[in-house]
Motif scaffolding. Structure first.
Motif, short mmCIF file in Angstrom:
data_model
loop_
_atom_site.label_atom_id
_atom_site.label_comp_id
_atom_site.label_asym_id
_atom_site.label_seq_id
_atom_site.Cartn_x
_atom_site.Cartn_y
_atom_site.Cartn_z
N THR A 27 0.89 -1.15 -0.08
CA THR A 27 0.10 -0.32 -0.08
C THR A 27 1.22 1.24 -0.07
N GLY A 28 0.39 2.22 -1.06
CA GLY A 28 1.88 3.37 -0.73
C GLY A 28 3.06 2.69 -1.06
N ASP A 29 3.70 3.25 -0.19
CA ASP A 29 5.20 2.94 -0.32
C ASP A 29 5.39 1.98 0.72
N GLN A 30 4.75 1.12 1.09
CA GLN A 30 5.15 0.40 2.41
C GLN A 30 4.65 -0.71 1.84
N LEU A 31 4.98 -2.37 2.32
CA LEU A 31 4.72 -3.16 2.33
C LEU A 31 4.86 -3.81 3.67
N GLU A 32 3.46 -4.01 3.95
CA GLU A 32 3.26 -4.46 5.62
C GLU A 32 2.86 -5.40 5.55
N PHE A 33 2.75 -6.04 7.09
CA PHE A 33 3.34 -7.43 7.62
C PHE A 33 1.40 -7.63 8.15
N TYR A 34 0.78 -8.03 8.59
CA TYR A 34 -0.95 -8.43 9.54
C TYR A 34 -1.01 -9.83 10.26
N THR A 35 -1.05 -9.95 11.30
CA THR A 35 -1.59 -11.36 11.99
C THR A 35 -2.27 -10.99 12.70
N ASN A 36 -3.26 -11.87 12.41
CA ASN A 36 -4.96 -11.70 13.61
C ASN A 36 -4.68 -10.06 12.88
N LYS A 37 -4.83 -8.87 11.88
CA LYS A 37 -5.80 -8.28 11.97
C LYS A 37 -4.60 -6.78 12.40
N THR A 38 -3.65 -7.34 13.09
CA THR A 38 -2.87 -5.98 13.57
C THR A 38 -1.32 -6.42 12.92
N ARG A 39 -1.09 -5.25 12.16
CA ARG A 39 0.17 -4.89 12.07
C ARG A 39 1.10 -4.92 12.92
N THR A 40 1.80 -6.21 11.81
CA THR A 40 3.32 -6.61 12.94
C THR A 40 4.51 -6.18 12.86
N ASN A 41 4.70 -5.69 11.84
CA ASN A 41 6.28 -5.17 11.09
C ASN A 41 5.91 -4.37 10.81
N ASP A 42 6.38 -2.93 10.87
CA ASP A 42 6.66 -2.00 9.86
C ASP A 42 7.96 -2.02 9.29
N GLU A 43 8.58 -2.41 8.68
CA GLU A 43 10.17 -2.72 8.16
C GLU A 43 10.69 -1.37 8.01
N GLY A 44 10.51 -0.51 7.65
CA GLY A 44 10.94 1.12 6.65
C GLY A 44 11.10 1.52 6.04
N VAL A 45 10.99 -0.35 5.22
CA VAL A 45 12.01 0.08 3.85
C VAL A 45 11.21 0.52 2.63
N ARG A 46 11.31 1.70 2.31
CA ARG A 46 10.24 3.42 1.53
C ARG A 46 10.87 2.58 0.46
N PHE A 47 9.50 2.56 -0.55
CA PHE A 47 9.97 2.60 -1.58
C PHE A 47 9.10 3.56 -2.21
N ARG A 48 8.37 3.58 -3.52
CA ARG A 48 7.89 4.92 -4.12
C ARG A 48 6.67 4.69 -4.46
N GLU A 49 5.86 3.61 -4.93
CA GLU A 49 4.42 2.69 -5.47
C GLU A 49 4.17 1.60 -5.25
N LEU A 50 4.47 0.70 -4.34
CA LEU A 50 3.89 -0.41 -4.41
C LEU A 50 2.75 -0.99 -5.08
N THR A 51 3.08 -1.94 -5.76
CA THR A 51 1.48 -2.52 -6.34
C THR A 51 1.65 -4.02 -6.20
N ALA A 52 2.20 -4.84 -7.71
CA ALA A 52 2.10 -6.29 -7.45
C ALA A 52 2.75 -6.50 -6.49
N LEU A 53 2.47 -8.01 -5.78
CA LEU A 53 2.89 -8.65 -4.67
C LEU A 53 2.90 -9.64 -5.30
N ALA A 54 4.25 -10.74 -4.72
CA ALA A 54 3.89 -12.62 -4.59
C ALA A 54 4.84 -12.75 -3.84
N HIS A 55 4.29 -13.48 -3.47
CA HIS A 55 5.33 -14.59 -1.88
C HIS A 55 5.81 -16.07 -2.30
N ASP A 56 7.12 -16.19 -2.16
CA ASP A 56 7.97 -17.32 -2.57
C ASP A 56 7.95 -17.71 -0.96
#
Ligand SMILES: *[C@@H]1O[C@H](CO)[C@@H](O)[C@H](O)[C@H]1NC(C)=O
Ligand SMILES: *[C@@H]1O[C@H](CO)[C@@H](O)[C@H](O)[C@H]1NC(C)=O
Ligand SMILES: *[C@@H]1O[C@H](CO)[C@@H](O)[C@H](O)[C@H]1NC(C)=O
Ligand SMILES: *[C@@H]1O[C@H](CO)[C@@H](O)[C@H](O)[C@H]1NC(C)=O
Ligand SMILES: *[C@@H]1O[C@H](CO)[C@@H](O)[C@H](O)[C@H]1NC(C)=O
Ligand SMILES: *[C@@H]1O[C@H](CO)[C@@H](O)[C@H](O)[C@H]1NC(C)=O
Ligand SMILES: *[C@@H]1O[C@H](CO)[C@@H](O)[C@H](O)[C@H]1NC(C)=O
Ligand SMILES: *[C@@H]1O[C@H](CO)[C@@H](O)[C@H](O)[C@H]1NC(C)=O
Length: 569
Positions: A27-56
């Motif tokens: 979302t926006g410039d953030q990659l956000e992780f959620y556990t049980n509806k709460t955000r668990t980690n803000d990596e502070g890895v800032r990008f510009r405009e994140l779109t498609a996402l995949a997980h290996d």
């Protein structure tokens, strides 16, 4: 299940709970992780405009697209080492909507809706071409999302050509391309594969307000509509062991629906306020995915290897560290060209600078505005009409850029500042509107005009002197008129005879010859009789030359003569 995962994380080099997440969202410039509806980690890895996402899930890697990066488009984020790297160079006109990875072959696939193509690249072993290779080029179809079946070796994608939408699949090399769904489908925006149930899941955005979440077997048969509803605008979709999650642009939310559900309501998983979520990926463990699925043995066996991705994946380190409008002066430093700022020189000084005009950067890098007609100020922020016309006057901007007022009914003047003079018979303002003690005692800040109008003490500095002067002038004029009238009446009436007579009685005006003179009696009366040029025609005078009739009598005769002829003429 989170605990076992965390245990693994503890055993790994990084003592971090990064693997304890259910859902990841871009979302926006953030990659956000959620556990049980709460955000668990803000990596502070800032990008510009994140779109498609995949997980290996095998190599604990997130793969995502940053739309606004200059020369890299797809990046990886290693959940164990917390390192991110650019993976794929940016093409000039790309629009990547879907991204997926096959952990078995190490191939990554993505769709480009602008190019109407599917591309791939090999991450291990690393392809030499940093831009990836064209897999399928389409003519009529518009590929949107893409998913990979690692167990059977297929890629699946959705085609959002409104007039002929489809879901298709092909082998990893682009062969055996077939359409598996082409009926009762509108705009399949997203697709996911679940090995556990051996089914496809997709989100269909129908005609604006309707949407549906559907599923089918891997060959498109046994379709099932899991949910239909309104007002969602689904984008990406992902599956976990027991649920489906999708990103919804309509409510800026992520929704969750049980896989077993039949006509159950979706549950809102997380709501966004400012940013719009785009991509979504689930932490769906390989062991859960492949349990009791024979075709997935190879995938299942992969996890028994040490699967930490060796950073020796040959990834171009330099891609993505860029200066948009400037030159690179260090690993992370840019020297911006005139007119740009920001740590990547991505912000134009003109951005949002001129409010009503065109902006250009001067040679010293300062923004300058050329205002549109009717605006002024360094940022063209001031309308020449602002507060110009008073008393509800309507302001327009002339060709020359100056303000012009169209006054309301009772006002006039360039700025409608003067009340029109209205007959004194108008009803006096209501008493409650005029509290003069309030006006005099308080608030000088209030509008002076309104106050003087409401709290008039009987003397108006503009109106009353004019009234007085006008009154005086009118009085004087009446006096002069009266004097003149009496004077005229005193004058003696003179007879006004307007009659044309022919001096010689024997000739009519028609037969009169030039030597016979014709005068009007009116002229005659104003003349000395002796001067009358034609009192006696010459031939008439000559015989009577001797007899000297006095002129006065002559004139009397003439008048008598004329009066007797009244009836003739
Ligand atoms: C997750 O949510 C459920 C219900 O919403 C709750 O019972 C459970 O304790 C939560 N777990 C954690 C780890 O917060
Ligand atoms: C959609 O597909 C049809 C043929 O199936 C094609 O004629 C049309 O041009 C396509 N639309 C777009 C926008 O490409
Ligand atoms: C879904 O259905 C399967 C069997 O069809 C069952 O084993 C599973 O527990 C169900 N899951 C939920 C969340 O109801
Ligand atoms: C997977 O690993 C198991 C042992 O861990 C082995 O027996 C099996 O043959 C392997 N399967 C494949 C397809 O490699
Ligand atoms: C680990 O993976 C490699 C290939 O990626 C394979 O050759 C090897 O057999 C695997 N090891 C185990 C224990 O499964
Ligand atoms: C990573 O790769 C390098 C060379 O490619 C190798 O020397 C190293 O042992 C590898 N590390 C792991 C953890 O596999
Ligand atoms: C990235 O872009 C910069 C200029 O913006 C260029 O100098 C650099 O070579 C590019 N890197 C790659 C790997 O293309
Ligand atoms: C007029 O104004 C004064 C002072 O503000 C206030 O005390 C008084 O009640 C007002 N009178 C009326 C009729 O509103």
């Amino acid at each position: 299940m989170c605990k076992t995962q965390c245990l693994l994380a503890f055993l790994a080099i990084s003592v971090d709970l990064i693997n304890c997440w259910d859902i990841a969202i871009t979302t926006g410039d953030q990659l956000e992780f959620y556990t049980n509806k709460t955000r668990t980690n803000d990596e502070g890895v800032r990008f510009r405009e994140l779109t498609a996402l995949a997980h290996d899930a095998v190599h604990h890697m997130m793969l995502f697209v940053d739309k606004q990066n200059d020369n890299a488009s797809i990046f990886s984020y290693n959940l164990l080492t917390k390192k991110y790297q650019p993976l794929v160079g940016k093409r000039s006109s790309e629009n990547i909507q879907g991204l997926t990875i096959d952990p078995v072959s190490g191939k990554m696939f993505w769709t480009d809706t602008n190019e109407r193509s599917i591309y791939w690249i090999s991450l291990w072993p690393r392809s030499k071409n940093i831009y990836g290779y064209l897999l399928i080029k389409m003519d009529d179809e518009i590929p949107r999302d893409i998913a990979v079946d690692s167990c059977r070796g297929y890629i699946y994608w959705t085609n959002t050509n409104i007039s002929k939408p489809t879901i298709e699949r092909a082998r990893f090399d682009g062969s055996e391309r077939t359409t598996i769904v082409d009926t009762d489908i509108h705009m399949p925006v997203s697709i996911a594969i679940d090995q556990r149930t051996k089914r496809l899941y997709w989100a269909d955005d129908k005609e604006g307000i309707h949407y549906s979440i559907e599923s089918s077997d891997l060959d498109g048969k046994n379709r099932q509509q899991m949910l239909t509803g309104t007002y969602h605008q689904p984008n990406s979709l992902t599956v976990t062991k027991d649920s489906i999650y999708w990103v919804d642009w309509g409510f800026r939310s992520v929704w969750k629906l049980s896989k077993n559900a039949t006509n159950a309501d979706p549950e809102e998983f997380v709501q966004f306020n400012n940013e719009v979520p785009f991509g979504i990926a689930a932490n769906y463990k390989i062991a859960d995915q492949t349990e009791n699925v024979d075709e997935c043995k190879i995938l299942a066996n992969l996890t028994q290897n040490n699967t930490a991705v060796n950073d020796s994946i040959r990834i171009p380190k330099d891609v993505g560290l860029f200066c948009l409008h400037g030159v690179k002066t260090g690993q992370l430093e840019c020297k911006c060209s005139a007119g740009y700022t920001g740590d990547r020189c991505e912000i134009s000084v003109c951005q949002n600078f001129c409010l009503n005009g065109d902006c250009s950067a001067s040679s010293d890098g300062q923004p300058t505005c050329k205002c549109r007609r009717g605006f002024s100020g360094t940022r063209c922020e001031a309308s020449v009409c602002y507060s110009h016309c008073l008393n509800d006057g309507e302001c327009t901007v002339s060709e020359a850029g100056t303000p012009e007022c169209k006054c309301a009914h009772d006002f006039e003047g360039d700025r409608c500042e003067t009340p029109k003079l209205i007959p004194t018979t108008t009803i006096a303002p209501p008493v409650e509107a005029c509290n003069c003690s309030a006006f005099t005692s308080e608030s000088k800040s209030r509008d002076i005009f309104v106050d003087s109008d409401l709290c008039s003490t009987g003397w108006d500095t503009v109106r009353d002197p004019i009234l007085m002067v006008l009154g005086t002038i009118t009085g004087l004029l009446c006096l002069v008129c009266a004097l003149l009238v009496t004077k005229i009446l005193q004058l003696k009436k003179r007879p006004r005879i307007k009659r044309r007579i022919i001096v010689n009685k024997n000739v009519t005006p028609l037969t009169a010859r030039p030597d016979q003179c014709e005068i009007t009696i009116e002229n005659c009366c104003n003349m000395n009789i002796c001067e009358t040029p034609c009192f006696e025609p010459r031939n008439a005078i000559r015989p009577t030359l001797g007899d000297a009739k006095p002129g006065k009598e002559e004139k009397r005769n003439l008048i008598a003569n004329m009066e007797s002829q009244d009836d003739i003429y």
